[in-house]
Motif scaffolding. Structure first.
Motif, PDB file in Angstrom:
ATOM      1  N   ALA A  37       0.833  -1.206   0.000  1.00 36.63           N
ATOM      2  CA  ALA A  37       0.000   0.000   0.000  1.00 36.63           C
ATOM      3  C   ALA A  37       0.870   1.259   0.000  1.00 36.63           C
ATOM      4  CB  ALA A  37      -0.935   0.002   1.205  1.00 36.63           C
ATOM      5  N   ALA A  38       1.912   1.258   0.801  1.00 37.76           N
ATOM      6  CA  ALA A  38       2.803   2.424   0.859  1.00 37.76           C
ATOM      7  C   ALA A  38       3.561   2.596  -0.459  1.00 37.76           C
ATOM      8  CB  ALA A  38       3.772   2.286   2.025  1.00 37.76           C
ATOM      9  N   LEU A  39       4.133   1.516  -0.955  1.00 38.32           N
ATOM     10  CA  LEU A  39       4.904   1.600  -2.206  1.00 38.32           C
ATOM     11  C   LEU A  39       4.061   2.084  -3.370  1.00 38.32           C
ATOM     12  CD1 LEU A  39       7.307  -1.474  -2.438  1.00 38.32           C
ATOM     13  CD2 LEU A  39       7.891   0.942  -2.707  1.00 38.32           C
ATOM     14  N   SER A  40       2.814   1.645  -3.423  1.00 37.87           N
ATOM     15  CA  SER A  40       1.962   2.038  -4.546  1.00 37.87           C
ATOM     16  C   SER A  40       1.575   3.510  -4.493  1.00 37.87           C
ATOM     17  CB  SER A  40       0.708   1.163  -4.592  1.00 37.87           C
ATOM     18  OG  SER A  40      -0.111   1.407  -3.477  1.00 37.87           O
ATOM     19  N   GLN A  41       1.715   4.140  -3.330  1.00 37.19           N
ATOM     20  CA  GLN A  41       1.356   5.549  -3.190  1.00 37.19           C
ATOM     21  C   GLN A  41       2.552   6.497  -3.279  1.00 37.19           C
ATOM     22  OE1 GLN A  41      -1.467   6.443   0.047  1.00 37.19           O
ATOM     23  NE2 GLN A  41      -1.614   4.236   0.291  1.00 37.19           N
ATOM     24  N   LEU A  42       3.745   5.975  -3.084  1.00 41.30           N
ATOM     25  CA  LEU A  42       4.933   6.829  -3.132  1.00 41.30           C
ATOM     26  C   LEU A  42       5.208   7.269  -4.564  1.00 41.30           C
ATOM     27  CD1 LEU A  42       7.379   4.888  -0.775  1.00 41.30           C
ATOM     28  CD2 LEU A  42       6.151   7.002  -0.255  1.00 41.30           C
ATOM     29  N   SER A  43       5.460   8.542  -4.728  1.00 37.15           N
ATOM     30  CA  SER A  43       5.803   9.053  -6.054  1.00 37.15           C
ATOM     31  C   SER A  43       7.206   8.577  -6.433  1.00 37.15           C
ATOM     32  CB  SER A  43       5.752  10.583  -6.059  1.00 37.15           C
ATOM     33  OG  SER A  43       6.784  11.108  -5.249  1.00 37.15           O
ATOM     34  N   ALA A  44       7.517   8.657  -7.703  1.00 40.23           N
ATOM     35  CA  ALA A  44       8.842   8.256  -8.184  1.00 40.23           C
ATOM     36  C   ALA A  44       9.935   9.085  -7.517  1.00 40.23           C
ATOM     37  CB  ALA A  44       8.907   8.400  -9.700  1.00 40.23           C
ATOM     38  N   GLU A  45       9.675  10.385  -7.325  1.00 39.45           N
ATOM     39  CA  GLU A  45      10.671  11.260  -6.699  1.00 39.45           C
ATOM     40  C   GLU A  45      10.940  10.846  -5.263  1.00 39.45           C
ATOM     41  OE1 GLU A  45       7.866  12.496  -8.159  1.00 39.45           O
ATOM     42  OE2 GLU A  45       8.686  13.356  -9.989  1.00 39.45           O
ATOM     43  N   VAL A  46       9.875  10.516  -4.543  1.00 38.33           N
ATOM     44  CA  VAL A  46      10.033  10.112  -3.144  1.00 38.33           C
ATOM     45  C   VAL A  46      10.776   8.778  -3.069  1.00 38.33           C
ATOM     46  CG1 VAL A  46       8.806   9.445  -1.043  1.00 38.33           C
ATOM     47  CG2 VAL A  46       8.044  11.436  -2.350  1.00 38.33           C
ATOM     48  N   LYS A  47      10.438   7.849  -3.960  1.00 35.90           N
ATOM     49  CA  LYS A  47      11.135   6.556  -3.982  1.00 35.90           C
ATOM     50  C   LYS A  47      12.621   6.762  -4.254  1.00 35.90           C
ATOM     51  CE  LYS A  47       7.236   3.762  -5.538  1.00 35.90           C
ATOM     52  NZ  LYS A  47       6.650   3.025  -6.674  1.00 35.90           N
ATOM     53  N   GLU A  48      12.935   7.622  -5.231  1.00 33.56           N
ATOM     54  CA  GLU A  48      14.337   7.907  -5.553  1.00 33.56           C
ATOM     55  C   GLU A  48      15.051   8.517  -4.353  1.00 33.56           C
ATOM     56  OE1 GLU A  48      14.669  10.310  -9.083  1.00 33.56           O
ATOM     57  OE2 GLU A  48      13.370   8.945 -10.210  1.00 33.56           O
ATOM     58  N   TYR A  49      14.371   9.423  -3.662  1.00 37.73           N
ATOM     59  CA  TYR A  49      14.970  10.055  -2.484  1.00 37.73           C
ATOM     60  C   TYR A  49      15.264   9.018  -1.410  1.00 37.73           C
ATOM     61  CZ  TYR A  49      15.307  12.428   1.944  1.00 37.73           C
ATOM     62  OH  TYR A  49      15.729  12.820   3.176  1.00 37.73           O
ATOM     63  N   VAL A  50      14.288   8.166  -1.109  1.00 41.38           N
ATOM     64  CA  VAL A  50      14.466   7.151  -0.066  1.00 41.38           C
ATOM     65  C   VAL A  50      15.619   6.220  -0.434  1.00 41.38           C
ATOM     66  CG1 VAL A  50      13.406   5.148   1.075  1.00 41.38           C
ATOM     67  CG2 VAL A  50      12.096   7.263   0.798  1.00 41.38           C
ATOM     68  N   VAL A  51      15.671   5.785  -1.675  1.00 40.88           N
ATOM     69  CA  VAL A  51      16.746   4.895  -2.116  1.00 40.88           C
ATOM     70  C   VAL A  51      18.098   5.586  -2.018  1.00 40.88           C
ATOM     71  CG1 VAL A  51      17.701   3.669  -4.111  1.00 40.88           C
ATOM     72  CG2 VAL A  51      15.275   3.433  -3.548  1.00 40.88           C
ATOM     73  N   SER A  52      18.153   6.862  -2.425  1.00 37.26           N
ATOM     74  CA  SER A  52      19.436   7.572  -2.405  1.00 37.26           C
ATOM     75  C   SER A  52      19.943   7.812  -0.987  1.00 37.26           C
ATOM     76  CB  SER A  52      19.331   8.902  -3.153  1.00 37.26           C
ATOM     77  OG  SER A  52      18.539   9.825  -2.429  1.00 37.26           O
ATOM     78  N   VAL A  53      19.038   7.997  -0.033  1.00 33.79           N
ATOM     79  CA  VAL A  53      19.452   8.282   1.342  1.00 33.79           C
ATOM     80  C   VAL A  53      19.584   7.013   2.174  1.00 33.79           C
ATOM     81  CG1 VAL A  53      18.787   9.458   3.483  1.00 33.79           C
ATOM     82  CG2 VAL A  53      18.485  10.601   1.289  1.00 33.79           C
ATOM     83  N   TYR A  54      18.642   6.087   2.032  1.00 36.83           N
ATOM     84  CA  TYR A  54      18.583   4.916   2.909  1.00 36.83           C
ATOM     85  C   TYR A  54      18.959   3.605   2.232  1.00 36.83           C
ATOM     86  CZ  TYR A  54      16.108   8.238   5.808  1.00 36.83           C
ATOM     87  OH  TYR A  54      15.777   9.349   6.538  1.00 36.83           O
ATOM     88  N   GLY A  55      19.063   3.592   0.913  1.00 29.71           N
ATOM     89  CA  GLY A  55      19.420   2.361   0.214  1.00 29.71           C
ATOM     90  C   GLY A  55      18.194   1.538  -0.135  1.00 29.71           C
ATOM     91  N   ASP A  56      18.020   0.437   0.517  1.00 26.23           N
ATOM     92  CA  ASP A  56      16.954  -0.520   0.235  1.00 26.23           C
ATOM     93  C   ASP A  56      15.604   0.027   0.700  1.00 26.23           C
ATOM     94  OD1 ASP A  56      15.287  -2.687  -0.108  1.00 26.23           O
ATOM     95  OD2 ASP A  56      16.528  -4.082   1.027  1.00 26.23           O
ATOM     96  N   ILE A  57      14.727   0.305  -0.250  1.00 30.32           N
ATOM     97  CA  ILE A  57      13.431   0.897   0.094  1.00 30.32           C
ATOM     98  C   ILE A  57      12.542  -0.090   0.846  1.00 30.32           C
ATOM     99  CG2 ILE A  57      12.246   0.358  -2.062  1.00 30.32           C
ATOM    100  CD1 ILE A  57      11.036   3.261  -1.831  1.00 30.32           C
TER     101      ILE A  57
END
Length: 127
Positions: free
Chosen positions: A86-106
């Protein structure tokens, strides 16, 4: 009246206050370190989405199973996966990219955030 009936509510209240204070401090620290409102907005958006996913999963899945007495380890794992999806389907591409760039494994980040939110909700319910 035994000492536990006095100490436990006080400890729960203190823990809840410390968690709230810690989250406020963490948010302020992140904003200060990021120095960019857009990045802080991404993180706040992601955390808000996780919060909503956890609440929705509880309401639509977990609550009924708990009331029926069938919320076991398998159901708990399924609930985690439902909340992550549910969370992944709502996260925008920009937010996903940010999380991956800062924290690694989403996926790991989402699991941590979901577990953290569940802990907060349980502590709030216990108080």
């Amino acid at each position: 009246m035994d000492w536990q009936s006095i100490v436990v509510p006080i400890a729960v209240t203190a823990a809840t206050a410390l968690i709230s204070w810690g989250l406020t401090l963490l948010t302020a620290l992140i904003k200060g370190k990021l120095g960019d409102d857009a990045l802080a907005r991404y993180l706040n958006e992601a955390i808000g989405i996780v919060d909503s996913a956890v609440k929705a999963t509880y309401q639509t899945y977990v609550q009924a199973l708990k009331e029926a007495g069938t919320f076991d380890k398998e159901a708990q794992t399924a609930a985690l996966e439902k909340a992550k999806y549910a969370a992944l389907s709502q996260l925008s591409a920009e937010v996903k990219e940010y999380v991956v760039s800062v924290y690694g494994d989403i996926d790991k980040w989402l699991e941590t955030q979901i577990e953290s939110r569940l802990y907060e909700l349980k502590q709030g319910a216990a108080a």
